[in-house]
Design a protein around this motif. Structure first.
Motif, PDB file in Angstrom:
ATOM      1  N   LYS A  41       0.816  -1.226   0.000  1.00 30.89           N
ATOM      2  CA  LYS A  41       0.000   0.000   0.000  1.00 30.89           C
ATOM      3  C   LYS A  41       0.846   1.271   0.000  1.00 30.89           C
ATOM      4  O   LYS A  41       0.333   2.358   0.217  1.00 30.89           O
ATOM      5  N   LEU A  42       2.127   1.141  -0.277  1.00 30.46           N
ATOM      6  CA  LEU A  42       2.996   2.323  -0.363  1.00 30.46           C
ATOM      7  C   LEU A  42       2.640   3.185  -1.576  1.00 30.46           C
ATOM      8  O   LEU A  42       2.989   4.363  -1.616  1.00 30.46           O
ATOM      9  N   ASP A  43       1.935   2.603  -2.543  1.00 26.43           N
ATOM     10  CA  ASP A  43       1.520   3.378  -3.709  1.00 26.43           C
ATOM     11  C   ASP A  43       0.490   4.451  -3.351  1.00 26.43           C
ATOM     12  O   ASP A  43       0.214   5.343  -4.141  1.00 26.43           O
ATOM     13  N   GLU A  44      -0.045   4.387  -2.153  1.00 23.30           N
ATOM     14  CA  GLU A  44      -1.022   5.380  -1.695  1.00 23.30           C
ATOM     15  C   GLU A  44      -0.361   6.627  -1.102  1.00 23.30           C
ATOM     16  O   GLU A  44      -1.006   7.663  -0.939  1.00 23.30           O
ATOM     17  N   LEU A  45       0.919   6.554  -0.767  1.00 20.60           N
ATOM     18  CA  LEU A  45       1.592   7.674  -0.111  1.00 20.60           C
ATOM     19  C   LEU A  45       1.531   9.000  -0.890  1.00 20.60           C
ATOM     20  O   LEU A  45       1.335  10.049  -0.279  1.00 20.60           O
ATOM     21  N   PRO A  46       1.669   8.999  -2.220  1.00 26.73           N
ATOM     22  CA  PRO A  46       1.574  10.280  -2.926  1.00 26.73           C
ATOM     23  C   PRO A  46       0.230  10.993  -2.718  1.00 26.73           C
ATOM     24  O   PRO A  46       0.149  12.216  -2.845  1.00 26.73           O
ATOM     25  N   ASN A  60      -2.344  15.192  -1.865  1.00 28.35           N
ATOM     26  CA  ASN A  60      -3.715  15.617  -2.126  1.00 28.35           C
ATOM     27  C   ASN A  60      -4.430  15.973  -0.839  1.00 28.35           C
ATOM     28  O   ASN A  60      -5.245  16.896  -0.807  1.00 28.35           O
ATOM     29  N   VAL A  61      -4.117  15.255   0.244  1.00 27.45           N
ATOM     30  CA  VAL A  61      -4.699  15.569   1.551  1.00 27.45           C
ATOM     31  C   VAL A  61      -4.193  16.935   2.014  1.00 27.45           C
ATOM     32  O   VAL A  61      -4.973  17.790   2.443  1.00 27.45           O
ATOM     33  N   LEU A  62      -2.876  17.157   1.911  1.00 28.77           N
ATOM     34  CA  LEU A  62      -2.294  18.436   2.326  1.00 28.77           C
ATOM     35  C   LEU A  62      -2.836  19.604   1.502  1.00 28.77           C
ATOM     36  O   LEU A  62      -2.991  20.717   2.022  1.00 28.77           O
ATOM     37  N   SER A  70      -9.249  13.738   1.847  1.00 27.04           N
ATOM     38  CA  SER A  70      -9.066  13.604   3.291  1.00 27.04           C
ATOM     39  C   SER A  70      -8.456  12.223   3.539  1.00 27.04           C
ATOM     40  O   SER A  70      -8.363  11.410   2.625  1.00 27.04           O
ATOM     41  N   LEU A  71      -8.038  11.979   4.762  1.00 24.75           N
ATOM     42  CA  LEU A  71      -7.487  10.657   5.066  1.00 24.75           C
ATOM     43  C   LEU A  71      -8.562   9.587   4.947  1.00 24.75           C
ATOM     44  O   LEU A  71      -8.319   8.501   4.433  1.00 24.75           O
ATOM     45  N   VAL A  72      -9.765   9.911   5.430  1.00 28.98           N
ATOM     46  CA  VAL A  72     -10.866   8.951   5.414  1.00 28.98           C
ATOM     47  C   VAL A  72     -12.029   9.528   4.619  1.00 28.98           C
ATOM     48  O   VAL A  72     -12.397  10.683   4.783  1.00 28.98           O
ATOM     49  N   GLY A  73     -12.573   8.712   3.766  1.00 30.65           N
ATOM     50  CA  GLY A  73     -13.717   9.099   2.946  1.00 30.65           C
ATOM     51  C   GLY A  73     -13.828   8.130   1.788  1.00 30.65           C
ATOM     52  O   GLY A  73     -12.914   7.339   1.539  1.00 30.65           O
ATOM     53  N   PRO A  74     -14.927   8.159   1.072  1.00 27.85           N
ATOM     54  CA  PRO A  74     -15.090   7.245  -0.057  1.00 27.85           C
ATOM     55  C   PRO A  74     -13.935   7.371  -1.050  1.00 27.85           C
ATOM     56  O   PRO A  74     -13.540   8.484  -1.404  1.00 27.85           O
ATOM     57  N   PRO A 121     -13.346  12.901  -1.113  1.00 26.49           N
ATOM     58  CA  PRO A 121     -12.826  11.533  -1.204  1.00 26.49           C
ATOM     59  C   PRO A 121     -11.665  11.338  -0.238  1.00 26.49           C
ATOM     60  O   PRO A 121     -11.009  12.299   0.155  1.00 26.49           O
ATOM     61  N   GLY A 122     -11.419  10.096   0.109  1.00 28.71           N
ATOM     62  CA  GLY A 122     -10.365   9.795   1.069  1.00 28.71           C
ATOM     63  C   GLY A 122      -9.398   8.739   0.576  1.00 28.71           C
ATOM     64  O   GLY A 122      -9.634   8.079  -0.433  1.00 28.71           O
TER      65      GLY A 122
END
Length: 140
Positions: free
Chosen positions: A33-38, A42-44, A49-53, A76-77
């Motif tokens: 799941k390291l591919d999610e780090l970029p 988008n959160v910043l 957001s960290l959590v959301g659909p 979206p999260g």
């Protein structure tokens, strides 16, 4: 690179643990799941957001019912109930004769219901629980 050039022309879904479109590095990044780090950028930037659909591909959003469209009303999260529930989605799709049909007919409705559940229950404590559940699911 994590995907081979023009791999999207072979389908939008990654299927199985050794999808030929995914590079060796991409396989490791996806598995961990390291591919999610970029997406933290988008959160910043306030785009996610960290959590959301989880954002869905336009092709599948076009299939949403009017009621389903409510999942687009929240930011979206990176993670959500569906991310935890379908952590092994590519494995589920691997055994299907028609992975896209299985996704549309079986997986997508469950994801939408989980997203609607999140919308109806959302709150800080719930988000914290989802974040910890996501972290725990990575190490299973």
């Amino acid at each position: 690179r994590t995907m081979l050039i023009n791999s999207d022309k072979k389908g939008l879904l990654t299927v199985g643990d050794r999808d030929p479109r995914v590079t060796k590095i991409g396989y490791y990044l996806r598995k961990s799941k390291l591919d999610e780090l970029p997406q933290l950028f988008n959160v910043l930037l306030g785009e996610m957001s960290l959590v959301g659909p989880r954002p869905e591909v336009r092709k599948y959003v076009d299939l949403y019912s009017k009621d389903d469209m409510q999942v687009l009303s929240v930011r979206p999260g990176i993670t959500d109930y569906a991310s935890i529930h379908f952590r092994n989605e590519n494995e589920i799709l691997k055994g299907a004769t028609n992975p896209e049909k299985k996704y549309i007919d079986e997986i997508m409705p469950i994801k939408l219901n989980l997203n609607k559940k999140y919308i109806s229950e959302k709150g800080f404590i719930k988000d914290i629980k989802i974040i910890f559940s996501t972290i725990a699911s990575i190490f299973k």
